[in-house]
Motif scaffolding. Structure first.
Motif, short mmCIF file in Angstrom:
data_model
loop_
_atom_site.label_atom_id
_atom_site.label_comp_id
_atom_site.label_asym_id
_atom_site.label_seq_id
_atom_site.Cartn_x
_atom_site.Cartn_y
_atom_site.Cartn_z
N GLY A 181 0.83 -1.20 0.00
CA GLY A 181 0.00 0.00 0.00
C GLY A 181 0.86 1.24 0.00
N GLU A 182 0.54 2.18 -0.87
CA GLU A 182 1.24 3.47 -0.95
C GLU A 182 0.19 4.56 -0.80
OE1 GLU A 182 3.43 3.62 -4.57
OE2 GLU A 182 4.67 1.88 -4.09
N ASP A 183 0.10 5.12 0.40
CA ASP A 183 -0.95 6.08 0.71
C ASP A 183 -0.37 7.47 0.99
OD1 ASP A 183 -2.46 3.81 0.59
OD2 ASP A 183 -3.00 3.77 2.72
N ARG A 184 -1.23 8.46 0.85
CA ARG A 184 -0.95 9.81 1.33
C ARG A 184 -2.02 10.10 2.38
NH1 ARG A 184 -0.73 9.74 -4.08
NH2 ARG A 184 -2.81 10.68 -4.30
N THR A 185 -1.64 9.95 3.64
CA THR A 185 -2.60 9.93 4.74
C THR A 185 -3.05 11.34 5.10
OG1 THR A 185 -1.65 7.91 5.63
CG2 THR A 185 -2.95 9.25 7.14
N ASP A 186 -4.36 11.50 5.21
CA ASP A 186 -4.95 12.78 5.59
C ASP A 186 -5.25 12.76 7.09
OD1 ASP A 186 -6.24 15.25 5.59
OD2 ASP A 186 -8.18 14.33 5.16
N THR A 187 -4.70 13.70 7.83
CA THR A 187 -4.95 13.76 9.27
C THR A 187 -6.22 14.53 9.60
OG1 THR A 187 -3.50 15.70 9.38
CG2 THR A 187 -2.53 13.57 9.90
N GLY A 188 -6.89 15.05 8.60
CA GLY A 188 -8.15 15.74 8.87
C GLY A 188 -7.94 17.14 9.40
N TYR A 189 -8.61 17.47 10.51
CA TYR A 189 -8.56 18.81 11.08
C TYR A 189 -7.82 18.80 12.42
CZ TYR A 189 -12.35 19.93 7.79
OH TYR A 189 -13.11 20.12 6.68
N GLY A 190 -7.57 19.98 12.92
CA GLY A 190 -7.08 20.14 14.29
C GLY A 190 -8.23 20.54 15.20
N LEU A 191 -8.01 20.40 16.50
CA LEU A 191 -9.02 20.78 17.48
C LEU A 191 -8.34 21.56 18.60
CD1 LEU A 191 -11.95 20.55 18.54
CD2 LEU A 191 -11.29 18.43 19.66
N ASP A 192 -8.81 22.78 18.83
CA ASP A 192 -8.28 23.63 19.89
C ASP A 192 -8.84 23.15 21.22
OD1 ASP A 192 -7.72 25.66 21.74
OD2 ASP A 192 -7.76 27.20 20.18
N ARG A 193 -8.01 22.57 22.06
CA ARG A 193 -8.49 21.99 23.32
C ARG A 193 -9.01 23.06 24.28
NH1 ARG A 193 -3.56 19.59 26.76
NH2 ARG A 193 -3.02 18.61 24.80
N GLN A 194 -8.59 24.32 24.09
CA GLN A 194 -9.04 25.37 25.00
C GLN A 194 -10.43 25.89 24.64
OE1 GLN A 194 -5.82 28.18 24.69
NE2 GLN A 194 -4.49 27.01 26.06
N SER A 195 -10.67 26.07 23.34
CA SER A 195 -11.96 26.62 22.91
C SER A 195 -12.94 25.56 22.44
CB SER A 195 -11.74 27.63 21.78
OG SER A 195 -11.28 26.97 20.61
N GLY A 196 -12.43 24.35 22.09
CA GLY A 196 -13.27 23.31 21.52
C GLY A 196 -13.61 23.53 20.07
N GLU A 197 -12.98 24.53 19.43
CA GLU A 197 -13.24 24.83 18.03
C GLU A 197 -12.37 23.97 17.12
OE1 GLU A 197 -15.53 26.95 16.83
OE2 GLU A 197 -16.22 27.30 18.88
N PHE A 198 -12.95 23.55 15.98
CA PHE A 198 -12.19 22.82 14.98
C PHE A 198 -11.43 23.80 14.10
CE2 PHE A 198 -15.63 19.90 16.04
CZ PHE A 198 -14.92 18.73 16.25
N ASN A 199 -10.17 23.51 13.87
CA ASN A 199 -9.35 24.27 12.93
C ASN A 199 -9.36 23.52 11.60
OD1 ASN A 199 -8.66 26.18 14.88
ND2 ASN A 199 -6.95 24.95 15.61
N LYS A 200 -10.13 24.03 10.64
CA LYS A 200 -10.37 23.32 9.39
C LYS A 200 -9.43 23.81 8.31
CE LYS A 200 -15.25 22.59 10.50
NZ LYS A 200 -16.65 22.68 10.02
N TYR A 201 -8.87 22.88 7.58
CA TYR A 201 -7.96 23.22 6.49
C TYR A 201 -7.93 22.07 5.50
CZ TYR A 201 -5.20 20.85 10.11
OH TYR A 201 -4.79 20.00 11.08
N ASP A 202 -7.42 22.35 4.31
CA ASP A 202 -7.28 21.33 3.29
C ASP A 202 -6.17 20.36 3.68
OD1 ASP A 202 -9.26 22.48 1.78
OD2 ASP A 202 -7.88 23.72 0.62
#
Length: 655
Positions: A181-202
């Motif tokens: 298998g040869e993949d390019r793994t997507d980690t998705g988004y980040g999450l700010d543990r202080q505010s609970g907000e998702f940091n969305k990006y490509d």
């Protein structure tokens, strides 16, 4: 149990996607202390090393495909009597397609879809003589991750199996599994543990630098001899080599690191040698019907691991909302191995199922496992300065058992009660090295070995099974309680190294319901619901007591229905639900600031049979294009995204 037909109807091609849709199972992420790869959490407990293929342990933390699977078996509850170490929440066993001496056939499949999806498989069986046969399964697949390109995957695989029956009572079989298998793994988004907000990006990885490669070469031999009068002897031997290596980029996303870009990297090479011998006696003894399984098992795992150094020549402080910011520039270099693990296991077990009468049946089992553990680590930098190279070695052993009773005065159903146990050793997760909090060996801040007793788990379960509608429909229900004692926690000596040894205790209890089979002459399906509750009962830190477990959905459900509209046309769909999931340290209580919302995802499929040989299947995944999250770990820096909407057509021809 998930059959080949239900797996094909779902359109899912990776084992992790199939299992994550099942009630009571969630996914774990890769991070700094454990490898990226398939990770399953069953009934709230880690099961990444509790994966078996045809009854033998499947070595390594790798990507697992479905092209060569006949069915998937999921056992719930502690089962170290059957599986050995681990298996606290349960275990997964995949049954592979085997050579047959019955008929010649060849089945070809070709699929195309959105996001550059391409998938081609072949399944061909050839009867060589009346007492031998050979079968070949092959795969080529590639696709972008829906709406996250250039994240994606490319896989090739093969399973070659053969069977030979030299005498009426002796059967020999062998198979070789190959996967790349040869993949390019997507980690998705980040999450700010202080505010609970998702940091969305490509997708933030770069084609020239980010990768995740999986390799598997696994050879299995089996000898089975029937002595007659209900006595059978079988021996299975497996030699496997697996490789998992990766550089995966992600924004930190935790707020206090100002969204800096970071990389996770690692490589792991696993060599596994296992042998299992079972004597099965199914006959009347002392006036009662007995089914006895007596066996011995020996295994040796050798794991070499290291990482990659990533030299970035541009700034780390980048805008996470800019998809064209040229993220990584620089080079990647593989390190020498930083750890070398050898884990030897010798096991013996005895199980018996006794039919006491037409209404009563009792079953029991006992197993002893003995381990020799040796870990060598290279010199490295610790939290408080350099840590010299070190060697660790210890031996350990423990007993586990199960006991149960089945009451079946009714022709259509029964009621059962069972008790079972499991054990986890200090350092039992082969991918974790000295990362104690992820299941690796526990050391102090200076790298000295810290002795911990095995973690112990006990499961109590009461359930029932009913065959309904002239045995066309199977209804199952169970209530259970799993209690885990002597838990190794994190805390006052760094979760990534020392941990607090045997200071924790937690519990998961719940109810599971299942329904599968034919609802009418045209409507069939399978449904499952899990409603669970978890609680931290004891901890080194009083604030943890009362908290639920992390990486755990208290409510989950899956419904897959198929309607045969005409002789040629069938259609159906799948609905998957998961309640909220909290992040935090495994086995230490969830963090209330890190939370994934609940979600419901709908899939559709339809099949049309042009004749007995040619058919077409259409799949539409995530019909509503729901944005949902399947896993979060520790500080929230990684939040896995579920796949966006995708469609595919698959043409099958059998001759």
């Amino acid at each position: 149990m998930l059959t080949k037909d239900s797996i094909e109807d779902s359109g899912k091609t990776e084992l992790k996607d199939i299992l994550s849709a099942q009630p009571g199972i969630t996914l774990g992420t890769g991070e700094g202390g454990n490898s990226f790869g398939d990770r399953y959490i069953i009934r709230g407990y880690e099961a990444r090393s509790d994966v078996f293929s045809d009854g033998l342990r499947d070595p390594g933390l790798i990507t697992r495909e479905t092209f060569a699977l006949e069915q998937v078996e999921i056992s719930k509850g502690p089962s170290s009597t059957f599986a050995g170490r681990g298996s606290t929440g349960g275990a997964v066993n995949t049954v592979s397609k085997k050579a047959s001496m019955e008929e010649d056939f060849t089945s070809l499949q070709g699929g195309l879809g959105t996001d550059d999806y391409k998938r081609y498989t072949i399944d061909s069986n050839k009867v060589i003589t009346g007492d031998s046969g050979i079968r070949f399964n092959g795969l080529y697949s590639e696709a972008d991750t829906p709406d996250r390109a250039p994240a994606g995957e490319r896989r090739i695989g093969a399973l070659i199996s053969g069977v030979y029956q030299p005498t009426r009572n002796t059967l020999l079989s062998a198979d070789y599994y190959f996967f790349r298998g040869e993949d390019r793994t997507d980690t998705g988004y980040g999450l700010d543990r202080q505010s609970g907000e998702f940091n969305k990006y490509d997708y933030v990885g770069q084609n020239d630098l980010d990768f995740q490669n999986s390799e598997a070469d696994i050879l299995t031999f089996k000898v089975e001899h029937n002595f007659g009068r209900g006595v059978t002897l079988e021996n299975k031997t497996r030699f496997g080599q697996t490789v998992n290596e990766y550089v995966v980029s992600a924004y930190d996303g935790r707020g206090f690191f100002d969204n800096n870009l970071r990389s996770f990297s690692g490589w792991q090479e696993n060599d596994y040698l296992g042998n299992q011998t079972n004597l099965v006696i199914d006959k009347e003894l002392f006036g009662k019907r007995n089914t006895i399984v007596a066996g011995v098992e020996m295994a040796r795992e050798n794991v070499d691991a290291g990482n990659y150094s990533v030299e970035a020549s541009n700034s780390f402080d980048l805008d996470p909302y800019d998809a064209d910011n040229g993220l990584w520039q620089g080079s990647v270099e593989r390190s020498d191995k930083t750890s070398e693990l050898e884990l030897k296991t010798v096991s013996a077990y005895l199980m018996d199922t006794v039919t006491l009468s037409e209404d009563w049946e009792v079953f029991a089992g006992l197993r002893y496992d003995h381990f020799d553990y040796a870990l060598d680590t290279a010199a490295r930098n610790g939290r408080f300065g350099p840590i010299p190279a070190a060697s660790y070695a210890f031996s350990d052993g423990f007993w586990n058992g199960h006991l149960g009773l089945v009451y079946s005065p009714w022709e259509q159903g029964n009621v059962y009660a069972s008790w079972s146990t499991s054990s986890n050793i200090n350092g039992g997760e082969a991918d974790a090295g000295t990362n104690c909090g992820y299941g690796g060996l526990c050391t102090d801040s200076e790298g000295n070995y810290k002795s911990a007793d095995p973690e112990q788990s006990t499961n109590l379960e009461l359930g029932t099974k009913w065959n309904l509608m002239d045995e066309q429909l199977l209804l199952t229900a169970a209530v259970f309680r799993i209690t885990k004692d002597d838990v190794i926690e994190g805390g006052n000596d760094s979760y990534s190294s020392g941990g607090s040894l045997n200071t924790g205790k937690n519990r998961v209890e719940g109810v599971e319901l299942g329904l599968s089979g034919n609802l009418t002459s045209k409507l069939s399906g399978q449904m499952g619901v899990a409603i669970m509750d978890s609680e931290t009962l004891e901890s080194y830190h009083p604030d943890n007591i009362g908290r639920p477990k992390a990486n755990f959905a208290e409510k989950s459900a899956n419904v897959q229905l198929r309607y045969q509209a005409t002789e040629a046309l069938a259609f159906g769909g799948t609905a998957t639900y998961s309640s909220e999931i909290f992040g935090g340290q495994p086995d230490e209580g969830a963090s209330g600031n890190i939370e994934l919302p609940d979600y419901t995802v709908f899939d559709l499929f339809a099949t049309y049979d042009f004749d007995n040989d040619l058919s077409l299947r259409a799949n539409l995944q995530n019909v509503t294009d729901e944005e949902y999250y399947t896993a979060v770990y520790r500080g929230g820096s990684i939040v896995y995204l579920g796949d966006a909407r995708a469609a595919s057509l698959t043409l099958s021809y059998k001759f």
